[in-house]
Write an enzyme that holds these catalytic residues in place. Structure first.
Site, mmCIF file in Angstrom:
data_model
loop_
_atom_site.group_PDB
_atom_site.id
_atom_site.type_symbol
_atom_site.label_atom_id
_atom_site.label_comp_id
_atom_site.label_asym_id
_atom_site.label_seq_id
_atom_site.Cartn_x
_atom_site.Cartn_y
_atom_site.Cartn_z
ATOM 1 N N THR A 70 54.323 -5.599 70.436
ATOM 2 C CA THR A 70 54.657 -6.138 71.755
ATOM 3 C C THR A 70 55.159 -4.995 72.645
ATOM 4 O OG1 THR A 70 55.168 -8.306 70.834
ATOM 5 C CG2 THR A 70 56.163 -7.774 72.969
ATOM 6 N N GLY A 197 53.302 -2.886 62.108
ATOM 7 C CA GLY A 197 53.468 -2.825 60.660
ATOM 8 C C GLY A 197 53.186 -4.135 59.949
ATOM 9 N N HIS A 198 53.723 -5.231 60.493
ATOM 10 C CA HIS A 198 53.752 -6.457 59.677
ATOM 11 C C HIS A 198 52.403 -7.165 59.558
ATOM 12 C CE1 HIS A 198 54.210 -9.836 62.760
ATOM 13 N NE2 HIS A 198 54.353 -8.777 63.516
ATOM 14 N N CYS A 322 53.269 -16.535 67.696
ATOM 15 C CA CYS A 322 54.194 -16.208 68.788
ATOM 16 C C CYS A 322 54.328 -17.371 69.763
ATOM 17 C CB CYS A 322 53.723 -14.982 69.545
ATOM 18 S SG CYS A 322 53.596 -13.557 68.492
HETATM 19 C C1 LIG Z 1 50.921 -9.954 66.093
HETATM 20 C C2 LIG Z 1 50.192 -9.416 67.277
HETATM 21 C C3 LIG Z 1 50.871 -8.689 68.266
HETATM 22 C C4 LIG Z 1 52.372 -8.524 68.287
HETATM 23 O O1 LIG Z 1 52.861 -7.741 67.271
HETATM 24 P P1 LIG Z 1 54.459 -7.659 67.049
HETATM 25 O O2 LIG Z 1 54.645 -6.446 66.217
HETATM 26 O O3 LIG Z 1 54.820 -8.931 66.342
HETATM 27 O O4 LIG Z 1 55.081 -7.542 68.375
HETATM 28 C C5 LIG Z 1 50.135 -8.168 69.306
HETATM 29 N N1 LIG Z 1 48.805 -8.334 69.368
HETATM 30 C C6 LIG Z 1 48.110 -9.039 68.447
HETATM 31 C C7 LIG Z 1 46.647 -9.188 68.585
HETATM 32 C C8 LIG Z 1 48.794 -9.600 67.376
HETATM 33 O O5 LIG Z 1 48.104 -10.313 66.473
#
Ligand SMILES: *Cc1c(COP(=O)(O)O)cnc(C)c1O
Length: 384
Positions: A70, A197-198, A322
């Site tokens: 983000t 990362g996640h 989200c």
């Molecule tokens: C999960 C996701 C994000 C956000 O990632 P965060 O590290 O949780 O802020 C942004 N773009 C896409 C396409 C995602 O799937």
């Protein structure tokens, strides 16, 4: 539990946890300190930076660590706008992640104009629309690599070439592409690219932003001299190490990813589409990540189905995690299929290398039974 929501987040791999542990316990120094207890951590960060760079074919100096994707997405758009203050127009798409969409909407209230490019019924973007949307006022084009809800892939190479020929910076949210498809930033013109990362079996709360060497960058978070003064804040050493390890492993497993995951996803999809009437695939069958399937079950509210699936131990989602707390229908499915109720009746299932055949067979049975149960309930309610 059968976890089929890997586009929302992934489990930390044991190797990743192991790599991080010393930096939570004994090696807790500050990398900016002058004494060795802290300063030796600089080389630890440098190694992690190399691993992240290698995953996408970048130079380590082109990688900035952030707190999440983000922040990476916000920072890239912000930097491009700062680079060309007189240009007040942004091109993006209607199906971007909320970290791009909601930032663009906030910028609209500050006087920027934003073009939200449409997609067709299969979630595909038309290059002619990108070409047409760019004007002399355009400061940045932000278009994702792979959609988090449908897995649909955008033609990033061609988008980059269009932007390059028009002299406009191109930012790509590559969060869902990383570790699933090869990424080589040397191979196509992209100026900024976001990772997290996640989504690659590393921790939450750590992201990265690729910034091409000649692209203009200014901080989004002002502070100390960390990250070559481009992102303030004491380096989160354990999480940076975790991201580095996650990137290293993602690169190692990439050659087998598609071979491992696609047959399971296809089995799951076929099981469901053959056993459930009035079910429909969302997204182009081919131009799609190999781990994702988004399905509409006509006549069934996705929230009701998710509750039954949760009882069966199946984790899936009705769109982006989200936005799951909101009652809004999926903006992605709505952009693809604006008529009808598909946006309220769709579920995303997303697999990983850890998903097994037993997982997908059992999950398909659970989905089939749950949908049948809900449809039976609906018809009973009609009779009454
Ligand atoms: C999960 C996701 C994000 C956000 O990632 P965060 O590290 O949780 O802020 C942004 N773009 C896409 C396409 C995602 O799937």
């Amino acid at each position: 539990m059968i976890y089929l929501d890997h586009n929302a987040t992934t489990a930390i791999l044991p190797e990743v946890l192991e790599a991080m542990m010393p930096y939570f316990t004994s090696e807790w120094g500050n990398p900016s300190s002058s004494y060795k207890f802290g300063s030796k951590l600089k080389s630890v960060i440098a190694i992690a930076r190399e691993h992240v760079a290698e995953l996408i074919g970048a130079h380590p100096l082109e990688i900035i660590f952030t707190s999440c994707a983000t922040e990476s997405n916000n920072s890239a758009i912000h930097a491009a706008l700062r680079a060309h203050p007189a240009r007040r127009h942004i091109v993006t798409s209607a199906v971007e992640h909320s970290s791009v969409l909601n930032y663009c909407m906030a910028l609209e209230t500050e006087g920027y104009s934003v073009t939200y490019l449409p997609v067709d019924r299969d979630g595909l973007l038309k290059l002619a629309d990108v070409e047409e949307a760019i004007t002399d006022e355009t400061a940045v084009v932000s278009l994702m690599w792979a959609n988090n809800e449908t897995g649909v892939l955008f033609p990033v190479k061609h988008i980059g070439e269009i932007c390059r020929s028009r002299g406009i910076p191109y930012h790509c949210d590559a969060v869902q592409a990383a570790g699933k498809v090869p990424i080589d930033v040397k191979g196509f013109p992209v100026d900024y690219l976001a990772l997290t990362g996640h989504k690659i079996h590393a921790p939450k709360g750590i992201g990265a932003l690729y910034v091409r060497r000649k692209a203009l960058m200014s901080p989004f978070v002002y502070g100390g001299h960390q990250e070559r003064s481009l992102r303030g804040g004491t380096e989160n050493v354990p999480l940076i190490v975790g991201l580095g390890k996650g990137a290293e492993l993602a690169r190692k497993h990439l050659p087998d990813y598609e071979k491992t995951v696609r047959p399971l996803r296809d089995t799951f999809e076929e099981d469901i589409l053959t056993s459930i009437p009035n079910a429909e695939l969302n997204g182009d069958k081919e131009q799609r990540l190999s781990n994702t399937t988004s399905l509409t079950f006509h006549g069934i509210e996705s929230e009701a189905l998710l509750i039954l699936l949760d009882h069966e131990g199946v984790c899936a989602s009705s769109g982006s995690a989200c936005l799951a707390d909101s009652d809004d229908p999926s903006h992605v499915i709505k952009a693809m299929k604006p008529e009808g109720l598909a946006a309220r009746q769709s579920i995303r299932f997303s697999l990983s290398r850890e998903t097994t055949e037993l997982d997908v067979r059992s999950a398909a049975t659970a989905v089939t039974n749950s949908v049948a149960q809900l449809r039976l309930g609906l018809s009973a309610a009609c009779v009454n």
